[in-house]
Design a protein around this motif. Structure first.
Motif, PDB file in Angstrom:
ATOM      1  N   ARG A 151       0.801  -1.220   0.000  1.00 10.33           N
ATOM      2  CA  ARG A 151       0.000   0.000   0.000  1.00 10.33           C
ATOM      3  C   ARG A 151       0.835   1.272   0.000  1.00 10.33           C
ATOM      4  O   ARG A 151       0.366   2.331  -0.434  1.00 10.33           O
ATOM      5  CB  ARG A 151      -0.965   0.000   1.183  1.00 10.33           C
ATOM      6  N   HIS A 152       2.085   1.183   0.487  1.00 10.59           N
ATOM      7  CA  HIS A 152       2.896   2.404   0.588  1.00 10.59           C
ATOM      8  C   HIS A 152       3.143   3.056  -0.768  1.00 10.59           C
ATOM      9  O   HIS A 152       3.344   4.259  -0.850  1.00 10.59           O
ATOM     10  CB  HIS A 152       4.227   2.118   1.295  1.00 10.59           C
ATOM     11  N   PHE A 153       3.125   2.245  -1.856  1.00  5.95           N
ATOM     12  CA  PHE A 153       3.434   2.820  -3.167  1.00  5.95           C
ATOM     13  C   PHE A 153       2.321   3.739  -3.676  1.00  5.95           C
ATOM     14  O   PHE A 153       2.593   4.734  -4.338  1.00  5.95           O
ATOM     15  CB  PHE A 153       3.666   1.717  -4.207  1.00  5.95           C
ATOM     16  N   THR A 154       1.071   3.397  -3.391  1.00  4.27           N
ATOM     17  CA  THR A 154      -0.012   4.128  -4.056  1.00  4.27           C
ATOM     18  C   THR A 154      -1.076   4.713  -3.114  1.00  4.27           C
ATOM     19  O   THR A 154      -1.995   5.378  -3.588  1.00  4.27           O
ATOM     20  CB  THR A 154      -0.736   3.195  -5.069  1.00  4.27           C
ATOM     21  N   ALA A 155      -0.949   4.476  -1.814  1.00  2.00           N
ATOM     22  CA  ALA A 155      -1.963   5.008  -0.883  1.00  2.00           C
ATOM     23  C   ALA A 155      -1.962   6.540  -0.930  1.00  2.00           C
ATOM     24  O   ALA A 155      -0.978   7.167  -1.307  1.00  2.00           O
ATOM     25  CB  ALA A 155      -1.637   4.544   0.538  1.00  2.00           C
ATOM     26  N   CYS A 156      -3.111   7.128  -0.561  1.00  2.00           N
ATOM     27  CA  CYS A 156      -3.182   8.583  -0.420  1.00  2.00           C
ATOM     28  C   CYS A 156      -3.488   8.925   1.041  1.00  2.00           C
ATOM     29  O   CYS A 156      -4.134   8.143   1.743  1.00  2.00           O
ATOM     30  CB  CYS A 156      -4.262   9.153  -1.334  1.00  2.00           C
ATOM     31  N   PHE A 157      -3.018  10.088   1.459  1.00  5.50           N
ATOM     32  CA  PHE A 157      -3.132  10.490   2.856  1.00  5.50           C
ATOM     33  C   PHE A 157      -3.657  11.910   2.964  1.00  5.50           C
ATOM     34  O   PHE A 157      -3.695  12.654   1.986  1.00  5.50           O
ATOM     35  CB  PHE A 157      -1.747  10.450   3.538  1.00  5.50           C
ATOM     36  N   ASP A 158      -4.001  12.269   4.208  1.00  5.23           N
ATOM     37  CA  ASP A 158      -4.354  13.651   4.541  1.00  5.23           C
ATOM     38  C   ASP A 158      -3.761  13.975   5.898  1.00  5.23           C
ATOM     39  O   ASP A 158      -3.848  13.148   6.808  1.00  5.23           O
ATOM     40  CB  ASP A 158      -5.883  13.769   4.651  1.00  5.23           C
ATOM     41  N   PRO A 159      -3.164  15.144   6.043  1.00  4.57           N
ATOM     42  CA  PRO A 159      -2.772  15.553   7.401  1.00  4.57           C
ATOM     43  C   PRO A 159      -4.011  16.010   8.151  1.00  4.57           C
ATOM     44  O   PRO A 159      -4.940  16.548   7.541  1.00  4.57           O
ATOM     45  CB  PRO A 159      -1.817  16.727   7.149  1.00  4.57           C
TER      46      PRO A 159
END
Ligand code: F0G
Length: 470
Positions: free
Chosen positions: A461-469
């Motif tokens: 998942r680290h390659f393509t996951a998206c995040f939000d602060p």
């Protein structure tokens, strides 16, 4: 001038400045960006540094793999590349270099390290098998598991604890290995040993440990295969830290390491000083024949294995350059300098500094965040926002399971941020810049925000996951 071998001084007695043992012939511009631009780029990348264009990155420490600067000698060798499909002269030069250093009878080129892993484990491993390693790198583990075998990490206890010092923190735990051999006498098709131990912080394995693992393997008729990506850096640490090796030639040390093994898998993108390439080297001609059959089906003819002739020539030269003592002294000293400068100011890192990378302990750095707040992701994003540095989270994003807040959430053992140093690419002033950026983020560490997943694929998942602060 008298050359210094050890201690604080670098090239000559009394001089402490680390200088690159090369001058620069071709230059590449760096992207110098404003904070406002970086904020925009990072937002557009879904706060995942893998999604950034390299043109938005000032200092790229995502990986040391395939990112080396080739020497003039390598480029000129590349120009002599023989692109014949079969029997190319480039292969002969490549084979000679590999045999000279590694000493194995059979040399099988592949396009990179994981192709070597897939082919070798595909030939040797089956369901019910157990494969011990000090620590499996992620592609190594994935390829062992893809062959339906079980991958087991057996690094010594010190190797699992970021703060604990040990000169050879990559060593295999021999008691654990003995236990596995006793428990699964017929089910261990090979023992792996990763030199240096990347996932454990780029930590070396001692000659004594290689010898002891080898003795056990030979006693039980189990092949020992070295994952040799960073063999030259491992040889340097043996010379610096192990009794009896201080005066030994690095090529001799490398040859001794490989003499205890039955083969290796190699990514030439690391200590081959090349931008692509790898190989399998073995003594067993029967296994080699089976591996070549798979190679022809999926990589290419055995004299090129998915590479161009020019790549083979660049690797042939690069393998020897990686063992140049001036180069290795500079490389290891420069990495250590980065680690020592930041840890002296209180930044918690995996100790002691490894060969190819510095690993910041994000849980210690951002104490006010829990693993569910993704402290490694938060720190990696902040290093980018502060100074355009791209690093890599190795923690709950990469190795945790489930999503924070869900019942099946499980954080990783550690939350680390890796600063991997490309070979011969950045100068000492670039390293000073990295130090300054890290220390400036450290000063305002209590402002670092928790991150949450916005989307995550089920695997890697680290390659393509998206995040939000938050
Ligand atoms: N083994 C180790 C110990 C590695 O570090 C890598 C790659 C591989 C195998 C696979 O080699 O990339 O040529 O297929 N490590 C890179 C890294 C990707 O960033 O640490 P590859």
């Amino acid at each position: 001038m008298r050359a210094a071998r050890t201690g604080d001084t670098f090239w000559s007695v009394g001089v402490r400045t680390i200088i690159e043992p090369f001058r620069i012939k071709a230059v590449e511009p760096l992207a110098l960006t404003t904070r406002a631009q970086r904020e925009q780029y990072l937002r557009e990348a879904g706060y995942n540094l893998f999604n950034l264009s390299s043109s938005a990155v000032t200092i790229d420490l995502l990986t040391d793999s395939g990112t080396a600067a080739m020497s003039a000698a390598q480029w000129s060798a590349a120009l002599s590349g023989d692109e014949s499909y079969a029997g190319s002269a480039s292969y002969a030069r490549f084979e000679r270099a590999v045999k000279d250093i590694f000493g194995f009878a059979e040399v099988i080129p592949t396009h990179q390290g994981r192709a070597a892993e897939r082919i070798l484990f595909g030939v040797l491993c089956r369901e019910g098998h157990v494969v011990p390693n000090n620590t499996h790198f992620d592609t190594t583990r994935a390829n062992v598991e893809a062959s339906n075998a079980q991958a087991i990490d057996c690094v010594i206890a010190e190797g699992r604890d970021p703060a604990r010092y040990h000169p050879f923190k990559g060593n295999m735990d021999l008691v654990q290995l003995d236990g596995l051999i006793e428990k699964h006498p017929e089910q261990i098709p090979l023992v792996l040993l990763t030199i240096t131990n990347n996932s454990g912080g780029g930590q070396p394995v001692s000659m004594e440990n290689i010898r002891e693992v080898s003795r056990r393997c030979r006693e039980h008729g189990i092949p020992l295969i070295l994952d040799a990506c960073r063999f030259a850096e491992n040889a340097w640490f043996i010379r610096e830290r192990e009794h009896g090796y201080a005066e030994r030639d690095l090529v001799e040390i490398a040859r001794e390491m490989f003499s205890y093994a039955d083969g290796c898998t190699m990514s030439a993108k690391k200590d081959g000083l090349a931008n692509i390439g790898g190989f399998i080297a073995l003594n067993d001609s029967v296994v080699a024949r089976e591996a070549r059959n798979v190679l022809i089906m999926t990589e290419g003819f055995p004299t090129y294995g998915g590479l161009a002739g020019r790549d083979l020539d660049a690797i042939a030269v690069g393998l020897h350059e990686a063992l140049d003592p001036d180069y290795l002294r500079y490389r290891i000293t420069s990495t250590r300098y980065l680690g020592e400068r930041i840890s002296r100011e209180g930044v918690p890192i995996v100790q002691p500094p490894g060969g190819h990378a510095i690993y910041i302990d994000a849980r210690g750095f951002v104490e006010h965040l829990s693993p569910a707040d993704l402290p490694g992701q938060s720190l990696a994003c902040e290093l980018y926002l502060e100074g355009g540095i791209r690093s890599c989270e190795i923690g709950t994003v990469m190795f945790g399971s489930g999503l924070p807040g869900d019942d099946d959430f499980e954080p990783a053992e550690n939350d680390l941020v890796r600063l991997a140093i490309p070979r011969r690419v950045y100068t000492q002033s670039h390293i000073d810049y990295v130090v300054e950026v890290i220390l400036s983020v450290y000063e305002k560490r209590y402002q670092l925000r928790p991150y949450r997943f916005v989307s995550a694929p089920p695997v890697l998942r680290h390659f393509t996951a998206c995040f939000d602060p938050l």
